[in-house]
Design a protein around this motif. Structure first.
Motif, PDB file in Angstrom:
ATOM      1  N   ILE A  29       0.840  -1.209   0.000  1.00  0.00           N
ATOM      2  CA  ILE A  29       0.000   0.000   0.000  1.00  0.00           C
ATOM      3  C   ILE A  29       0.867   1.248   0.000  1.00  0.00           C
ATOM      4  O   ILE A  29       0.645   2.181  -0.784  1.00  0.00           O
ATOM      5  CB  ILE A  29      -0.960  -0.012   1.205  1.00  0.00           C
ATOM      6  CG1 ILE A  29      -2.001  -1.128   1.034  1.00  0.00           C
ATOM      7  CG2 ILE A  29      -1.624   1.351   1.388  1.00  0.00           C
ATOM      8  CD1 ILE A  29      -2.817  -1.415   2.282  1.00  0.00           C
ATOM      9  N   VAL A  30       1.871   1.286   0.862  1.00  0.00           N
ATOM     10  CA  VAL A  30       2.753   2.452   0.964  1.00  0.00           C
ATOM     11  C   VAL A  30       3.538   2.651  -0.333  1.00  0.00           C
ATOM     12  O   VAL A  30       3.664   3.768  -0.838  1.00  0.00           O
ATOM     13  CB  VAL A  30       3.708   2.305   2.168  1.00  0.00           C
ATOM     14  CG1 VAL A  30       4.792   3.371   2.154  1.00  0.00           C
ATOM     15  CG2 VAL A  30       2.920   2.353   3.466  1.00  0.00           C
ATOM     16  N   ASP A  31       4.033   1.568  -0.895  1.00  0.00           N
ATOM     17  CA  ASP A  31       4.820   1.672  -2.124  1.00  0.00           C
ATOM     18  C   ASP A  31       3.985   2.147  -3.311  1.00  0.00           C
ATOM     19  O   ASP A  31       4.505   2.756  -4.235  1.00  0.00           O
ATOM     20  CB  ASP A  31       5.483   0.332  -2.452  1.00  0.00           C
ATOM     21  CG  ASP A  31       6.601  -0.020  -1.487  1.00  0.00           C
ATOM     22  OD1 ASP A  31       7.064   0.873  -0.750  1.00  0.00           O
ATOM     23  OD2 ASP A  31       6.995  -1.196  -1.457  1.00  0.00           O
ATOM     24  N   ALA A  32       2.686   1.885  -3.288  1.00  0.00           N
ATOM     25  CA  ALA A  32       1.800   2.284  -4.390  1.00  0.00           C
ATOM     26  C   ALA A  32       1.321   3.727  -4.259  1.00  0.00           C
ATOM     27  O   ALA A  32       0.799   4.292  -5.222  1.00  0.00           O
ATOM     28  CB  ALA A  32       0.597   1.346  -4.449  1.00  0.00           C
ATOM     29  N   ALA A  33       1.489   4.324  -3.098  1.00  0.00           N
ATOM     30  CA  ALA A  33       0.999   5.683  -2.867  1.00  0.00           C
ATOM     31  C   ALA A  33       1.870   6.707  -3.583  1.00  0.00           C
ATOM     32  O   ALA A  33       3.084   6.532  -3.693  1.00  0.00           O
ATOM     33  CB  ALA A  33       0.986   5.981  -1.370  1.00  0.00           C
ATOM     34  N   PRO A  34       1.256   7.785  -4.053  1.00  0.00           N
ATOM     35  CA  PRO A  34       2.064   8.840  -4.685  1.00  0.00           C
ATOM     36  C   PRO A  34       2.878   9.578  -3.624  1.00  0.00           C
ATOM     37  O   PRO A  34       2.539   9.563  -2.443  1.00  0.00           O
ATOM     38  CB  PRO A  34       1.013   9.769  -5.296  1.00  0.00           C
ATOM     39  CG  PRO A  34      -0.223   9.526  -4.509  1.00  0.00           C
ATOM     40  CD  PRO A  34      -0.170   8.100  -4.056  1.00  0.00           C
ATOM     41  N   PRO A  35       3.953  10.237  -4.039  1.00  0.00           N
ATOM     42  CA  PRO A  35       4.756  10.991  -3.066  1.00  0.00           C
ATOM     43  C   PRO A  35       3.980  12.195  -2.533  1.00  0.00           C
ATOM     44  O   PRO A  35       3.042  12.671  -3.169  1.00  0.00           O
ATOM     45  CB  PRO A  35       5.971  11.438  -3.876  1.00  0.00           C
ATOM     46  CG  PRO A  35       5.562  11.345  -5.297  1.00  0.00           C
ATOM     47  CD  PRO A  35       4.493  10.302  -5.391  1.00  0.00           C
ATOM     48  N   PHE A  36       4.371  12.664  -1.371  1.00  0.00           N
ATOM     49  CA  PHE A  36       3.746  13.836  -0.778  1.00  0.00           C
ATOM     50  C   PHE A  36       4.071  15.078  -1.596  1.00  0.00           C
ATOM     51  O   PHE A  36       5.176  15.219  -2.122  1.00  0.00           O
ATOM     52  CB  PHE A  36       4.249  14.066   0.651  1.00  0.00           C
ATOM     53  CG  PHE A  36       3.728  13.080   1.649  1.00  0.00           C
ATOM     54  CD1 PHE A  36       2.374  12.890   1.838  1.00  0.00           C
ATOM     55  CD2 PHE A  36       4.606  12.346   2.424  1.00  0.00           C
ATOM     56  CE1 PHE A  36       1.896  12.000   2.769  1.00  0.00           C
ATOM     57  CE2 PHE A  36       4.138  11.452   3.363  1.00  0.00           C
ATOM     58  CZ  PHE A  36       2.777  11.276   3.533  1.00  0.00           C
ATOM     59  N   THR A  37       3.127  16.001  -1.625  1.00  0.00           N
ATOM     60  CA  THR A  37       3.372  17.309  -2.233  1.00  0.00           C
ATOM     61  C   THR A  37       4.117  18.163  -1.201  1.00  0.00           C
ATOM     62  O   THR A  37       4.104  17.851  -0.002  1.00  0.00           O
ATOM     63  CB  THR A  37       2.057  18.009  -2.604  1.00  0.00           C
ATOM     64  OG1 THR A  37       1.329  18.285  -1.406  1.00  0.00           O
ATOM     65  CG2 THR A  37       1.215  17.167  -3.553  1.00  0.00           C
ATOM     66  N   PRO A  38       4.736  19.245  -1.628  1.00  0.00           N
ATOM     67  CA  PRO A  38       5.396  20.133  -0.655  1.00  0.00           C
ATOM     68  C   PRO A  38       4.417  20.657   0.407  1.00  0.00           C
ATOM     69  O   PRO A  38       4.783  20.797   1.573  1.00  0.00           O
ATOM     70  CB  PRO A  38       5.944  21.271  -1.509  1.00  0.00           C
ATOM     71  CG  PRO A  38       6.163  20.646  -2.854  1.00  0.00           C
ATOM     72  CD  PRO A  38       5.038  19.651  -3.010  1.00  0.00           C
ATOM     73  N   GLU A  39       3.172  20.914   0.021  1.00  0.00           N
ATOM     74  CA  GLU A  39       2.180  21.393   0.980  1.00  0.00           C
ATOM     75  C   GLU A  39       1.859  20.321   2.020  1.00  0.00           C
ATOM     76  O   GLU A  39       1.709  20.609   3.209  1.00  0.00           O
ATOM     77  CB  GLU A  39       0.894  21.813   0.257  1.00  0.00           C
ATOM     78  CG  GLU A  39       1.049  23.039  -0.615  1.00  0.00           C
ATOM     79  CD  GLU A  39       1.683  22.743  -1.981  1.00  0.00           C
ATOM     80  OE1 GLU A  39       1.753  21.557  -2.389  1.00  0.00           O
ATOM     81  OE2 GLU A  39       2.116  23.709  -2.631  1.00  0.00           O
ATOM     82  N   GLN A  40       1.767  19.070   1.583  1.00  0.00           N
ATOM     83  CA  GLN A  40       1.512  17.978   2.523  1.00  0.00           C
ATOM     84  C   GLN A  40       2.683  17.802   3.479  1.00  0.00           C
ATOM     85  O   GLN A  40       2.487  17.594   4.677  1.00  0.00           O
ATOM     86  CB  GLN A  40       1.248  16.677   1.765  1.00  0.00           C
ATOM     87  CG  GLN A  40      -0.079  16.658   1.034  1.00  0.00           C
ATOM     88  CD  GLN A  40      -0.196  15.461   0.123  1.00  0.00           C
ATOM     89  OE1 GLN A  40       0.753  15.083  -0.562  1.00  0.00           O
ATOM     90  NE2 GLN A  40      -1.379  14.863   0.109  1.00  0.00           N
TER      91      GLN A  40
END
Length: 58
Positions: A29-40
């Motif tokens: 699940i973690v590996d499939a998630a997109p990277p965080f945006t700078p705002e996140q």
């Protein structure tokens, strides 16, 4: 893409096979998630790096 840092995992279940399957699912699940945006990233940093006086008031 595999996560860069794999920390020791807590033991969720007594059965080693079930525990390994649980953490393998979490990793997928973690590996499939997109990277965080700078705002996140900024929101997370703010939540975890609060001044000491705000922590004491909580």
């Amino acid at each position: 893409m595999a996560s860069l840092c794999r920390h020791a995992r807590p033991r969720r279940f007594e059965d080693p096979a079930r525990n390994a399957a649980y953490w393998a699912r979490i990793e997928r699940i973690v590996d499939a998630a997109p990277p965080f945006t700078p705002e996140q990233r900024a929101a997370i940093r703010t939540a975890f790096h609060q001044p000491e006086d705000r922590r004491a008031a909580a």
